[in-house]
Design an enzyme around this catalytic site. Structure first.
Site, PDB file in Angstrom:
ATOM      1  N   HIS A   1      -7.016  -5.163  10.822  1.00 55.18           N
ATOM      2  CA  HIS A   1      -6.539  -4.819   8.728  1.00 55.18           C
ATOM      3  C   HIS A   1      -5.176  -5.553   8.673  1.00 55.18           C
ATOM      4  O   HIS A   1      -4.377  -5.705   9.015  1.00 55.18           O
ATOM      5  CB  HIS A   1      -6.816  -3.473   8.915  1.00 55.18           C
ATOM      6  CG  HIS A   1      -5.392  -2.417   9.443  1.00 55.18           C
ATOM      7  ND1 HIS A   1      -5.716  -0.660   9.349  1.00 55.18           N
ATOM      8  CD2 HIS A   1      -4.179  -2.872   9.283  1.00 55.18           C
ATOM      9  CE1 HIS A   1      -4.111  -0.620   9.537  1.00 55.18           C
ATOM     10  NE2 HIS A   1      -3.657  -1.341   8.875  1.00 55.18           N
TER      11      HIS A   1
ATOM     12  N   ASP B   1       1.065  -1.544  -0.142  1.00 54.94           N
ATOM     13  CA  ASP B   1      -0.320  -0.367  -0.411  1.00 54.94           C
ATOM     14  C   ASP B   1       0.711   1.437  -0.164  1.00 54.94           C
ATOM     15  O   ASP B   1       1.978   1.151   0.165  1.00 54.94           O
ATOM     16  CB  ASP B   1      -0.738  -0.420   1.232  1.00 54.94           C
ATOM     17  CG  ASP B   1      -0.468  -0.205   2.557  1.00 54.94           C
ATOM     18  OD1 ASP B   1       0.730  -0.236   2.344  1.00 54.94           O
ATOM     19  OD2 ASP B   1      -0.614  -0.610   3.289  1.00 54.94           O
TER      20      ASP B   1
ATOM     21  N   GLU C   1      -9.175  -2.087   5.265  1.00 53.58           N
ATOM     22  CA  GLU C   1      -9.943  -1.825   6.923  1.00 53.58           C
ATOM     23  C   GLU C   1     -11.435  -2.469   6.842  1.00 53.58           C
ATOM     24  O   GLU C   1     -12.128  -3.703   6.635  1.00 53.58           O
ATOM     25  CB  GLU C   1     -10.275  -0.677   7.147  1.00 53.58           C
ATOM     26  CG  GLU C   1      -9.186   0.731   6.852  1.00 53.58           C
ATOM     27  CD  GLU C   1      -8.374   0.728   8.361  1.00 53.58           C
ATOM     28  OE1 GLU C   1      -8.642   0.237   8.911  1.00 53.58           O
ATOM     29  OE2 GLU C   1      -7.202   1.545   8.067  1.00 53.58           O
TER      30      GLU C   1
ATOM     31  N   ASN D   1      -6.562  -2.640  14.310  1.00 55.77           N
ATOM     32  CA  ASN D   1      -8.263  -3.358  14.319  1.00 55.77           C
ATOM     33  C   ASN D   1      -8.952  -4.046  13.299  1.00 55.77           C
ATOM     34  O   ASN D   1      -9.509  -5.121  12.752  1.00 55.77           O
ATOM     35  CB  ASN D   1      -9.347  -2.507  13.631  1.00 55.77           C
ATOM     36  CG  ASN D   1      -8.317  -1.187  12.593  1.00 55.77           C
ATOM     37  OD1 ASN D   1      -7.168  -1.823  11.883  1.00 55.77           O
ATOM     38  ND2 ASN D   1      -8.584  -0.622  11.641  1.00 55.77           N
TER      39      ASN D   1
HETATM   40  C1  F6R Z   1       1.605  -1.295   6.230  1.00 57.55           C
HETATM   41  C2  F6R Z   1       0.574  -2.234   7.038  1.00 57.55           C
HETATM   42  C3  F6R Z   1      -0.197  -2.247   7.729  1.00 57.55           C
HETATM   43  C4  F6R Z   1       0.510  -2.319   9.130  1.00 57.55           C
HETATM   44  C5  F6R Z   1      -0.468  -2.745  10.252  1.00 57.55           C
HETATM   45  C6  F6R Z   1       0.481  -2.796  11.877  1.00 57.55           C
HETATM   46  O1  F6R Z   1       1.717  -0.801   4.811  1.00 57.55           O
HETATM   47  O2  F6R Z   1       0.636  -3.241   6.093  1.00 57.55           O
HETATM   48  O3  F6R Z   1      -1.778  -3.399   7.580  1.00 57.55           O
HETATM   49  O4  F6R Z   1       0.428  -3.869   8.914  1.00 57.55           O
HETATM   50  O5  F6R Z   1      -1.281  -1.795   9.773  1.00 57.55           O
HETATM   51  O6  F6R Z   1       1.226  -1.097  11.587  1.00 57.55           O
HETATM   52  P1  F6R Z   1       2.482  -1.540  12.890  1.00 57.55           P
HETATM   53  O7  F6R Z   1       3.485  -2.253  12.611  1.00 57.55           O
HETATM   54  O8  F6R Z   1       3.050  -0.368  12.963  1.00 57.55           O
HETATM   55  O9  F6R Z   1       1.220  -1.801  14.105  1.00 57.55           O
END
Ligand code: F6R
Length: 259
Positions: A138, A67, A143, A136
């Site tokens: 995702h 992303d 989301e 959450n």
């Molecule tokens: C970003 C992504 C997100 C993160 C998630 C956890 O490329 O894939 O799904 O893996 O937001 O983020 P952290 O590791 O910062 O808690």
């Protein structure tokens, strides 16, 4: 799904780095799907260490990131382009022409998302996808209530994701509200998936993704449909699992293979 529980964050991180490096060693021109975020930063550090020690090289390896924020130039310090350059690409021998991240600053972001989906398919799909998970549930920026059949597209960030990611920006109002993200179906098409989750703040998402109902309310639960997913977690992230003893008996110390 293989649930691999490690005593420490470091041992989980090292196991994920070994998994990625092992894939590249076995198939140097493989296609890796990559994630960003705090959880996977030490994985990239561990890969850089393996590269510097001469244990792995990436000059034939292809990558597709999950992303990117819409509206950020690739050179913006908080863009995922900058993140990947800082943590991995500029510190190893990945070739720029082989690394792909959606262009959040494209004139037509929706067309860029379609193009990105086609690029992945054109490359033959992803061999091994690295994932983190949001509190959450995702994956990527899919989301809660994202379609479980979604492909790469624009997705508005949930308020809790904006809040979580604001730690990287000066003001919460600076956090982009929209992303281009691989869809859940895009992710499920990867041959193999390795998800890393660490810390007590991920315990509920980890429980829901492994043991909860298949539900768009926890997008990561869609991984229950995937045949080759490994979930690497530390003891804190494992705290809410009801079948923890079972997972630890099947994979003692997070080792793959039967006791
Ligand atoms: C970003 C992504 C997100 C993160 C998630 C956890 O490329 O894939 O799904 O893996 O937001 O983020 P952290 O590791 O910062 O808690």
């Amino acid at each position: 799904m293989k649930v691999l529980i490690f005593d420490t964050v470091t041992s989980a991180v090292e196991a994920v780095a070994d998994r990625l490096a092992g894939k590249v060693a076995g198939k140097p021109d493989c296609v890796l799907g990559l994630a960003t975020g705090g959880t996977v930063e030490p994985v990239y550090e561990a890969l850089v260490a393996r590269y510097e020690a001469g244990r792995v090289r990436f000059d034939q390896t292809h990558t597709f990131n999950l992303d990117e924020y819409v509206g950020l130039e690739p050179t913006h310090p908080m863009s995922y382009h900058s993140y990947m350059a800082r943590h991995l690409f500029d510190r190893t021998d990945f070739r720029a022409c082989n690394t792909h991240i959606p262009h959040g600053n494209a004139a037509d972001p929706a067309a860029e998302a379609d193009h990105y989906e086609r690029l992945i398919k054109g490359r033959g799909g992803i061999d091994l996808q690295l994932l983190g998970v949001g509190e959450n549930g995702h994956i990527g920026f899919n989301e809660p209530t994202s379609s479980l059949s979604s492909v790469t597209r624009l997705k508005t960030l949930a308020p809790e994701t904006v809040r979580a990611n604001s730690r990287y920006f000066e003001h919460q109002s600076d956090v982009p509200q929209v992303s281009i993200t691989m869809g859940i179906a895009t992710i499920l098409q990867a041959d193999e998936i390795a998800l890393l989750a660490t810390g007590s703040n991920k315990a509920k998402a980890v429980r829901d993704l492994i043991e909860g109902p298949l539900s768009a309310m926890c997008p990561a639960s869609a991984l229950q449909l995937h045949q080759k997913t490994e979930v690497y977690i530390d003891a804190e992230a494992a705290a809410e699992l009801s079948l923890r003893d079972y997972y630890e008996a099947v994979h003692p110390g997070g080792k793959i293979g039967h006791p």
